[in-house]
Design a protein around this motif. Structure first.
Motif, PDB file in Angstrom:
ATOM      1  N   ILE A  72       0.861  -1.225   0.006  1.00 48.33           N
ATOM      2  CA  ILE A  72      -0.034   0.088  -0.040  1.00 48.33           C
ATOM      3  C   ILE A  72       0.909   1.233   0.060  1.00 48.33           C
ATOM      4  CG2 ILE A  72      -1.792   1.249   1.438  1.00 48.33           C
ATOM      5  CD1 ILE A  72      -2.976  -1.377   2.278  1.00 48.33           C
ATOM      6  N   LEU A  73       1.838   1.023   0.945  1.00 47.15           N
ATOM      7  CA  LEU A  73       2.933   2.490   0.728  1.00 47.15           C
ATOM      8  C   LEU A  73       3.432   2.775  -0.534  1.00 47.15           C
ATOM      9  CD1 LEU A  73       4.479   2.003   4.383  1.00 47.15           C
ATOM     10  CD2 LEU A  73       3.022   3.729   3.557  1.00 47.15           C
ATOM     11  N   ILE A  74       3.814   1.641  -1.209  1.00 49.06           N
ATOM     12  CA  ILE A  74       4.296   1.708  -2.591  1.00 49.06           C
ATOM     13  C   ILE A  74       3.331   2.296  -3.436  1.00 49.06           C
ATOM     14  CG2 ILE A  74       5.050   0.376  -4.412  1.00 49.06           C
ATOM     15  CD1 ILE A  74       6.701  -1.441  -2.508  1.00 49.06           C
ATOM     16  N   MET A  75       2.229   1.879  -3.378  1.00 41.34           N
ATOM     17  CA  MET A  75       0.981   2.192  -4.199  1.00 41.34           C
ATOM     18  C   MET A  75       0.802   3.952  -4.004  1.00 41.34           C
ATOM     19  SD  MET A  75      -1.795  -0.677  -4.012  1.00 41.34           S
ATOM     20  CE  MET A  75      -2.881   0.239  -4.768  1.00 41.34           C
ATOM     21  N   ILE A  76       1.279   4.475  -2.717  1.00 41.54           N
ATOM     22  CA  ILE A  76       1.079   5.776  -2.617  1.00 41.54           C
ATOM     23  C   ILE A  76       2.276   6.593  -3.085  1.00 41.54           C
ATOM     24  CG2 ILE A  76       0.816   7.601  -0.672  1.00 41.54           C
ATOM     25  CD1 ILE A  76      -0.832   5.476   0.551  1.00 41.54           C
ATOM     26  N   ALA A  77       3.401   5.938  -2.709  1.00 40.01           N
ATOM     27  CA  ALA A  77       4.759   6.701  -2.818  1.00 40.01           C
ATOM     28  C   ALA A  77       4.999   6.965  -4.416  1.00 40.01           C
ATOM     29  CB  ALA A  77       5.902   5.799  -2.148  1.00 40.01           C
ATOM     30  N   LEU A  78       4.828   5.942  -5.259  1.00 40.57           N
ATOM     31  CA  LEU A  78       5.417   6.002  -6.520  1.00 40.57           C
ATOM     32  C   LEU A  78       4.533   7.170  -7.333  1.00 40.57           C
ATOM     33  CD1 LEU A  78       5.740   2.270  -7.770  1.00 40.57           C
ATOM     34  CD2 LEU A  78       7.529   3.814  -7.265  1.00 40.57           C
ATOM     35  N   PRO A  79       3.160   7.021  -7.190  1.00 41.02           N
ATOM     36  CA  PRO A  79       2.488   8.632  -8.065  1.00 41.02           C
ATOM     37  C   PRO A  79       2.914   9.635  -7.394  1.00 41.02           C
ATOM     38  CG  PRO A  79       0.921   6.736  -7.426  1.00 41.02           C
ATOM     39  CD  PRO A  79       2.352   6.260  -6.845  1.00 41.02           C
ATOM     40  N   SER A  80       3.283   9.771  -6.098  1.00 36.65           N
ATOM     41  CA  SER A  80       3.660  10.922  -5.268  1.00 36.65           C
ATOM     42  C   SER A  80       5.096  11.492  -5.762  1.00 36.65           C
ATOM     43  CB  SER A  80       3.597  10.785  -3.819  1.00 36.65           C
ATOM     44  OG  SER A  80       4.175  11.710  -3.164  1.00 36.65           O
ATOM     45  N   LEU A  81       5.963  10.405  -6.060  1.00 35.71           N
ATOM     46  CA  LEU A  81       7.095  10.914  -6.419  1.00 35.71           C
ATOM     47  C   LEU A  81       7.227  11.282  -7.962  1.00 35.71           C
ATOM     48  CD1 LEU A  81       9.603   7.996  -5.055  1.00 35.71           C
ATOM     49  CD2 LEU A  81       9.656  10.248  -4.539  1.00 35.71           C
ATOM     50  N   ARG A  82       6.466  10.627  -8.820  1.00 35.97           N
ATOM     51  CA  ARG A  82       6.088  11.268 -10.155  1.00 35.97           C
ATOM     52  C   ARG A  82       5.542  12.631 -10.395  1.00 35.97           C
ATOM     53  NH1 ARG A  82       1.559  11.182 -12.830  1.00 35.97           N
ATOM     54  NH2 ARG A  82       1.444  11.545 -15.040  1.00 35.97           N
ATOM     55  N   ILE A  83       4.553  13.108  -9.392  1.00 37.65           N
ATOM     56  CA  ILE A  83       4.056  14.312  -9.399  1.00 37.65           C
ATOM     57  C   ILE A  83       5.121  15.366  -8.770  1.00 37.65           C
ATOM     58  CG2 ILE A  83       2.336  15.935  -8.588  1.00 37.65           C
ATOM     59  CD1 ILE A  83       0.517  13.601  -8.081  1.00 37.65           C
ATOM     60  N   LEU A  84       5.915  14.943  -7.928  1.00 39.19           N
ATOM     61  CA  LEU A  84       6.845  15.664  -7.175  1.00 39.19           C
ATOM     62  C   LEU A  84       8.065  16.211  -8.309  1.00 39.19           C
ATOM     63  CD1 LEU A  84       7.576  16.598  -4.258  1.00 39.19           C
ATOM     64  CD2 LEU A  84       9.147  14.920  -4.177  1.00 39.19           C
ATOM     65  N   TYR A  85       8.492  14.973  -9.009  1.00 34.71           N
ATOM     66  CA  TYR A  85       9.437  15.399 -10.223  1.00 34.71           C
ATOM     67  C   TYR A  85       8.634  16.333 -11.348  1.00 34.71           C
ATOM     68  CZ  TYR A  85      12.914  12.585  -8.155  1.00 34.71           C
ATOM     69  OH  TYR A  85      14.119  12.335  -7.498  1.00 34.71           O
ATOM     70  N   LEU A  86       7.370  16.147 -11.691  1.00 29.76           N
ATOM     71  CA  LEU A  86       6.564  16.905 -12.499  1.00 29.76           C
ATOM     72  C   LEU A  86       6.565  18.329 -12.309  1.00 29.76           C
ATOM     73  CD1 LEU A  86       3.796  14.777 -13.761  1.00 29.76           C
ATOM     74  CD2 LEU A  86       5.253  15.606 -15.109  1.00 29.76           C
ATOM     75  N   MET A  87       6.450  18.612 -10.792  1.00 34.67           N
ATOM     76  CA  MET A  87       6.145  20.138 -10.324  1.00 34.67           C
ATOM     77  C   MET A  87       7.602  20.682 -10.491  1.00 34.67           C
ATOM     78  SD  MET A  87       3.876  19.275  -7.077  1.00 34.67           S
ATOM     79  CE  MET A  87       3.725  21.009  -6.592  1.00 34.67           C
ATOM     80  N   ASP A  88       8.839  19.994 -10.361  1.00 35.07           N
ATOM     81  CA  ASP A  88      10.058  20.626 -10.554  1.00 35.07           C
ATOM     82  C   ASP A  88      10.654  20.625 -11.953  1.00 35.07           C
ATOM     83  OD1 ASP A  88      10.710  21.049  -7.875  1.00 35.07           O
ATOM     84  OD2 ASP A  88      11.693  19.161  -7.588  1.00 35.07           O
ATOM     85  N   GLU A  89       9.782  20.147 -12.950  1.00 34.14           N
ATOM     86  CA  GLU A  89      10.310  20.011 -14.399  1.00 34.14           C
ATOM     87  C   GLU A  89       9.761  21.550 -15.008  1.00 34.14           C
ATOM     88  OE1 GLU A  89      12.369  18.002 -17.195  1.00 34.14           O
ATOM     89  OE2 GLU A  89      11.342  17.244 -15.148  1.00 34.14           O
ATOM     90  N   ILE A  90      10.914  22.159 -15.451  1.00 35.01           N
ATOM     91  CA  ILE A  90      10.805  23.454 -16.046  1.00 35.01           C
ATOM     92  C   ILE A  90      11.736  23.520 -17.499  1.00 35.01           C
ATOM     93  CG2 ILE A  90      11.346  25.972 -16.080  1.00 35.01           C
ATOM     94  CD1 ILE A  90      11.181  25.722 -13.041  1.00 35.01           C
ATOM     95  N   ASN A  91      11.006  23.084 -18.478  1.00 36.23           N
ATOM     96  CA  ASN A  91      11.259  22.939 -19.828  1.00 36.23           C
ATOM     97  C   ASN A  91      11.190  24.417 -20.892  1.00 36.23           C
ATOM     98  OD1 ASN A  91      12.629  20.563 -19.613  1.00 36.23           O
ATOM     99  ND2 ASN A  91      10.710  19.615 -19.907  1.00 36.23           N
ATOM    100  N   ASP A  92      12.018  25.147 -20.990  1.00 37.77           N
ATOM    101  CA  ASP A  92      12.022  26.195 -22.081  1.00 37.77           C
ATOM    102  C   ASP A  92      10.731  27.033 -21.840  1.00 37.77           C
ATOM    103  OD1 ASP A  92      12.495  27.608 -24.325  1.00 37.77           O
ATOM    104  OD2 ASP A  92      11.458  26.267 -25.668  1.00 37.77           O
ATOM    105  N   PRO A  93      10.652  27.918 -20.631  1.00 31.37           N
ATOM    106  CA  PRO A  93       9.607  28.718 -20.618  1.00 31.37           C
ATOM    107  C   PRO A  93       9.473  29.994 -21.693  1.00 31.37           C
ATOM    108  CG  PRO A  93      11.288  29.087 -18.895  1.00 31.37           C
ATOM    109  CD  PRO A  93      11.699  27.955 -19.930  1.00 31.37           C
ATOM    110  N   HIS A  94       8.211  30.102 -22.102  1.00 35.96           N
ATOM    111  CA  HIS A  94       8.081  30.955 -22.812  1.00 35.96           C
ATOM    112  C   HIS A  94       7.921  32.607 -22.317  1.00 35.96           C
ATOM    113  CE1 HIS A  94       5.654  28.246 -25.547  1.00 35.96           C
ATOM    114  NE2 HIS A  94       6.712  27.831 -25.623  1.00 35.96           N
ATOM    115  N   LEU A  95       8.132  32.625 -20.965  1.00 31.97           N
ATOM    116  CA  LEU A  95       7.836  33.854 -20.104  1.00 31.97           C
ATOM    117  C   LEU A  95       8.469  33.739 -18.802  1.00 31.97           C
ATOM    118  CD1 LEU A  95       6.670  36.733 -20.249  1.00 31.97           C
ATOM    119  CD2 LEU A  95       4.792  36.003 -19.378  1.00 31.97           C
ATOM    120  N   THR A  96       9.262  34.657 -18.359  1.00 37.75           N
ATOM    121  CA  THR A  96       9.649  34.526 -17.186  1.00 37.75           C
ATOM    122  C   THR A  96       9.172  35.682 -16.303  1.00 37.75           C
ATOM    123  OG1 THR A  96      11.518  33.141 -17.797  1.00 37.75           O
ATOM    124  CG2 THR A  96      11.715  34.413 -15.617  1.00 37.75           C
TER     125      THR A  96
END
Length: 230
Positions: A72-96
């Protein structure tokens, strides 16, 4: 935006916030199932007068209730880590945009333009026009183009602040002497409200954030008019 007696999240206005809501629902369902199972076991133990001798000392049951929580902890941890890395992803912003926290207002600087920046103060209650929201409206909104990657550099000039817009799934601490960054993509046009989310002094409650997402051609017209005024 939020409404009175609301129990859930605000409607998602960015892909990251949609992922966060899906993860919340996923985790809440697991918690609900665990709570139901525990409640059933407690009820059964309290009400029944029978005792099963195989439950009192069973190697198999101990293996199950050791492995099952780990799964159960693995089922919670894997999606959580995926979103955590998605939130840190900054690729070629059009505006700063650089957002600076002050006591007690925000200032915005569009770093891709030579001279485009302004301070954003809360509109006082007595100055509100019909349809505007008390403690949430500002005299200058942070205008961004929709469906474009936007990078926000967040810092503060005096004390700790936090730049947060719930509908966009964005919350970043503003620390004096430190430049933090976050990114978002607004999925649809609209006006999205946030507030400083770090206690920063007497008027902490009075430094709202308003993000207005518009089509690209409207953003270009707005930026041109702001540059002419400057």
């Amino acid at each position: 935006m939020a409404h009175p007696s609301q129990l859930g999240f605000q409607d998602a206005a960015s892909p990251v916030m949609e992922e966060l809501i899906h993860f919340h629902d996923h985790t809440l369902m697991i918690v609900f199932l665990i709570s139901t199972l525990v409640l059933y076991i407690i009820t059964a133990m309290v009400t029944t007068k029978l005792t099963n001798k195989y439950i009192l000392d069973s190697q198999e049951i101990e293996i199950v209730w050791t492995i099952l929580p780990a799964i159960i902890l693995i089922m919670i941890a894997l999606p959580s880590l995926r979103i955590l890395y998605l939130m840190d992803e900054i690729n070629d912003p059009h505006l700063t945009i650089k957002a600076m926290g002050h006591q007690w207002y925000w200032s915005y600087e569009y770093t891709d333009y030579e001279d485009l920046g302004f301070d954003s103060y809360m509109i006082q209650t007595q100055d509100l026009t019909p349809g505007q929201f008390r403690l949430l409206e500002t005299d200058h909104r942070m205008v961004v183009p929709m469906e474009s990657p936007i990078r926000v550099l967040v810092s503060a000039e005096d004390v700790l602040h936090s730049w947060a817009v719930p509908a966009l799934g964005v919350k970043m601490d503003a620390v004096p002497g430190r430049l933090n960054q976050t990114a978002f993509i607004v999925s649809r046009p609209g006006i999205y409200y946030g507030q400083c989310s770090e206690i920063c002094g007497a008027n902490h409650s009075f430094m709202p954030i308003v993000v207005e997402a518009v089509p690209l051609e409207h953003f270009e017209a707005w930026s041109s008019s702001m540059l002419e005024e400057a």
